[in-house]
Design a protein around this motif. Structure first.
Motif, PDB file in Angstrom:
ATOM      1  N   MET A  22     132.041 -80.138 -11.779  1.00 56.47           N
ATOM      2  CA  MET A  22     133.146 -79.416 -12.412  1.00 56.47           C
ATOM      3  C   MET A  22     134.480 -79.916 -11.895  1.00 56.47           C
ATOM      4  N   GLY A  23     135.533 -79.654 -12.694  1.00 58.53           N
ATOM      5  CA  GLY A  23     136.886 -80.051 -12.340  1.00 58.53           C
ATOM      6  C   GLY A  23     137.816 -79.826 -13.505  1.00 58.53           C
ATOM      7  N   MET A  24     139.124 -79.774 -13.227  1.00 60.43           N
ATOM      8  CA  MET A  24     140.118 -79.528 -14.282  1.00 60.43           C
ATOM      9  C   MET A  24     140.296 -80.729 -15.187  1.00 60.43           C
ATOM     10  N   SER A  25     139.967 -81.922 -14.699  1.00 63.72           N
ATOM     11  CA  SER A  25     140.081 -83.153 -15.482  1.00 63.72           C
ATOM     12  C   SER A  25     138.944 -84.076 -15.085  1.00 63.72           C
ATOM     13  N   GLU A  26     138.779 -85.154 -15.836  1.00 62.94           N
ATOM     14  CA  GLU A  26     137.731 -86.112 -15.509  1.00 62.94           C
ATOM     15  C   GLU A  26     137.928 -86.695 -14.118  1.00 62.94           C
ATOM     16  N   GLU A  27     139.200 -86.926 -13.770  1.00 64.91           N
ATOM     17  CA  GLU A  27     139.490 -87.541 -12.475  1.00 64.91           C
ATOM     18  C   GLU A  27     139.218 -86.585 -11.318  1.00 64.91           C
ATOM     19  N   SER A  28     139.362 -85.300 -11.580  1.00 61.40           N
ATOM     20  CA  SER A  28     139.228 -84.334 -10.487  1.00 61.40           C
ATOM     21  C   SER A  28     137.839 -83.724 -10.374  1.00 61.40           C
ATOM     22  N   LYS A  29     136.917 -84.152 -11.225  1.00 64.16           N
ATOM     23  CA  LYS A  29     135.580 -83.568 -11.203  1.00 64.16           C
ATOM     24  C   LYS A  29     134.873 -83.871  -9.882  1.00 64.16           C
ATOM     25  N   LYS A  30     134.144 -82.866  -9.427  1.00 57.22           N
ATOM     26  CA  LYS A  30     133.465 -82.982  -8.146  1.00 57.22           C
ATOM     27  C   LYS A  30     132.126 -82.258  -8.236  1.00 57.22           C
ATOM     28  N   GLU A  31     131.140 -82.734  -7.478  1.00 52.19           N
ATOM     29  CA  GLU A  31     129.841 -82.097  -7.462  1.00 52.19           C
ATOM     30  C   GLU A  31     129.773 -81.025  -6.382  1.00 52.19           C
ATOM     31  N   TYR A  32     129.205 -79.882  -6.756  1.00 54.58           N
ATOM     32  CA  TYR A  32     129.019 -78.780  -5.821  1.00 54.58           C
ATOM     33  C   TYR A  32     127.548 -78.370  -5.835  1.00 54.58           C
ATOM     34  N   PRO A  33     126.986 -78.042  -4.671  1.00 56.17           N
ATOM     35  CA  PRO A  33     125.592 -77.561  -4.650  1.00 56.17           C
ATOM     36  C   PRO A  33     125.474 -76.237  -5.402  1.00 56.17           C
ATOM     37  N   CYS A  34     124.366 -76.077  -6.102  1.00 56.50           N
ATOM     38  CA  CYS A  34     124.133 -74.816  -6.787  1.00 56.50           C
ATOM     39  C   CYS A  34     122.643 -74.508  -6.782  1.00 56.50           C
ATOM     40  N   THR A  35     122.322 -73.251  -7.022  1.00 55.40           N
ATOM     41  CA  THR A  35     120.929 -72.826  -7.115  1.00 55.40           C
ATOM     42  C   THR A  35     120.705 -72.118  -8.441  1.00 55.40           C
ATOM     43  N   LEU A  36     119.455 -72.019  -8.795  1.00 53.38           N
ATOM     44  CA  LEU A  36     119.085 -71.324 -10.034  1.00 53.38           C
ATOM     45  C   LEU A  36     117.905 -70.410  -9.764  1.00 53.38           C
ATOM     46  N   LYS A  37     117.972 -69.236 -10.343  1.00 52.42           N
ATOM     47  CA  LYS A  37     116.809 -68.353 -10.410  1.00 52.42           C
ATOM     48  C   LYS A  37     116.764 -67.787 -11.824  1.00 52.42           C
ATOM     49  N   ALA A  38     115.592 -67.916 -12.453  1.00 54.43           N
ATOM     50  CA  ALA A  38     115.462 -67.463 -13.839  1.00 54.43           C
ATOM     51  C   ALA A  38     114.175 -66.684 -14.007  1.00 54.43           C
ATOM     52  N   SER A  39     114.181 -65.795 -14.969  1.00 55.83           N
ATOM     53  CA  SER A  39     112.963 -65.084 -15.363  1.00 55.83           C
ATOM     54  C   SER A  39     112.832 -65.158 -16.873  1.00 55.83           C
ATOM     55  N   ILE A  40     111.613 -65.464 -17.342  1.00 54.73           N
ATOM     56  CA  ILE A  40     111.357 -65.626 -18.772  1.00 54.73           C
ATOM     57  C   ILE A  40     110.068 -64.884 -19.102  1.00 54.73           C
ATOM     58  N   ASP A  41     110.148 -63.969 -20.042  1.00 55.73           N
ATOM     59  CA  ASP A  41     108.941 -63.264 -20.467  1.00 55.73           C
ATOM     60  C   ASP A  41     108.105 -64.168 -21.358  1.00 55.73           C
ATOM     61  N   SER A  42     106.836 -63.863 -21.505  1.00 52.26           N
ATOM     62  CA  SER A  42     105.914 -64.744 -22.227  1.00 52.26           C
ATOM     63  C   SER A  42     106.300 -64.926 -23.688  1.00 52.26           C
ATOM     64  N   GLU A  43     106.990 -63.943 -24.282  1.00 50.88           N
ATOM     65  CA  GLU A  43     107.424 -64.057 -25.675  1.00 50.88           C
ATOM     66  C   GLU A  43     108.811 -64.672 -25.806  1.00 50.88           C
ATOM     67  N   LYS A  44     109.474 -64.922 -24.687  1.00 52.46           N
ATOM     68  CA  LYS A  44     110.827 -65.497 -24.656  1.00 52.46           C
ATOM     69  C   LYS A  44     111.840 -64.606 -25.372  1.00 52.46           C
ATOM     70  N   ASN A  45     111.625 -63.311 -25.295  1.00 51.76           N
ATOM     71  CA  ASN A  45     112.537 -62.372 -25.951  1.00 51.76           C
ATOM     72  C   ASN A  45     113.716 -61.979 -25.072  1.00 51.76           C
TER      73      ASN A  45
END
Length: 279
Positions: free
Chosen positions: A228-251
């Motif tokens: 992410m960043g305000m411009s292409e030149e200022s973009k920088k990588e930051y560590p992130c995590t994900l946690k998701a839950s999905i029901d079997s019907e994807k509702n």
């Protein structure tokens, strides 16, 4: 007595030959041995979607045509009807091999067209796989039918359409973005890769996330980066995590991305504006 002995010997020989022929006939009755309805899932690949498209709850039927001949029928809601007639069955150890050619009828808006296709399959008690190949469709398409239940990582694949709400120390009330897409693809070793691009917050990439199942709920957990960043030149990588839950019907799926080092801790929660996930 001698004549009677010769006669009995002849009768016994004929009986033994008859039994032997029956055994050979039974041994060669491969079509009957594999004829049944198979339940499983499919993975389809083509030039336009090399990562594959998955479908679950699929059925394929083999009917006997002769001792070593079978007919195969498979109907895909996505790709149409596959029909292979007079396919040849052979046996190697405990595995049956099936090969043949036929047609698939597919098309949009009810206008089906017939295409040549071939089948190569292996059938065994430990699991069966069927590969349909259609050279003239989408730069060459293959549909693999795999017997059995789909693995957890296959069950959660898809493109999820919905909305995202971002919350941080600087705006605890949250900022909402509409028309957001989270994509889940199959990775190696039973894992998945997740990607999400936000016009506001950048590109999130989570590779080799773990999928577990508890009842009818699939949980995805993993770590990656956000660019992410305000411009292409200022973009920088930051560590992130994900946690998701999905029901079997994807509702009612939910994806939560956390970026601790941005704005005092940035959390983006994706949820479906209306339930939708397409494989």
């Amino acid at each position: 007595m001698k004549l009677k002995s010769i006669f009995m010997l002849a009768v016994m020989t004929l009986c033994m030959m008859s039994c032997s022929n029956d055994e050979n006939s039974e041994d060669m009755n491969y079509g009957k041995e594999i004829a049944k309805v198979y339940n499983g899932y499919t993975k389809s690949t083509a030039q336009y979607f090399p990562d594959g498209m998955y479908a679950t709850g699929e059925k394929l039927e083999i009917t006997r045509e002769g001792d070593n001949k079978v007919n195969i029928g498979y109907v895909s809601e996505t790709f149409g009807t596959f029909e292979i007639k007079n396919a040849t069955v052979s046996k190697n150890g405990a595995t049956y091999k099936v090969e043949g050619t036929g047609t698939t009828i597919m098309g949009m808006n009810g206008t089906g067209k017939s295409y040549e296709c071939s089948l190569s399959a292996e059938v065994s008690a430990s699991g069966s796989t069927f590969r349909f190949t259609v050279p003239a469709v989408m730069g060459g398409m293959t549909v693999d039918f795999i017997e059995g239940d789909a693995p957890a990582n296959v069950m959660v694949t898809g493109s999820y359409e919905g909305m995202a709400k971002a919350v941080a120390q600087y705006f605890p009330q949250g900022m909402t973005s509409e028309n957001q897409t989270v994509t889940v693809k199959v990775a190696d070793n039973g894992k998945v890769n997740i990607s999400y691009t936000s016009d506001t917050w950048g590109t999130f990439t989570i590779n080799d996330a773990t999928v577990t199942m508890n009842g009818d709920i699939y949980t995805i957990e993993g770590a990656g980066s956000c660019l992410m960043g305000m411009s292409e030149e200022s973009k920088k990588e930051y560590p992130c995590t994900l946690k998701a839950s999905i029901d079997s019907e994807k509702n009612s799926p939910e994806f939560v991305f956390s970026v601790p080092s941005v704005m005092g801790g940035l959390t983006i929660t994706w949820s479906p504006a209306s339930a939708s996930a397409s494989n």
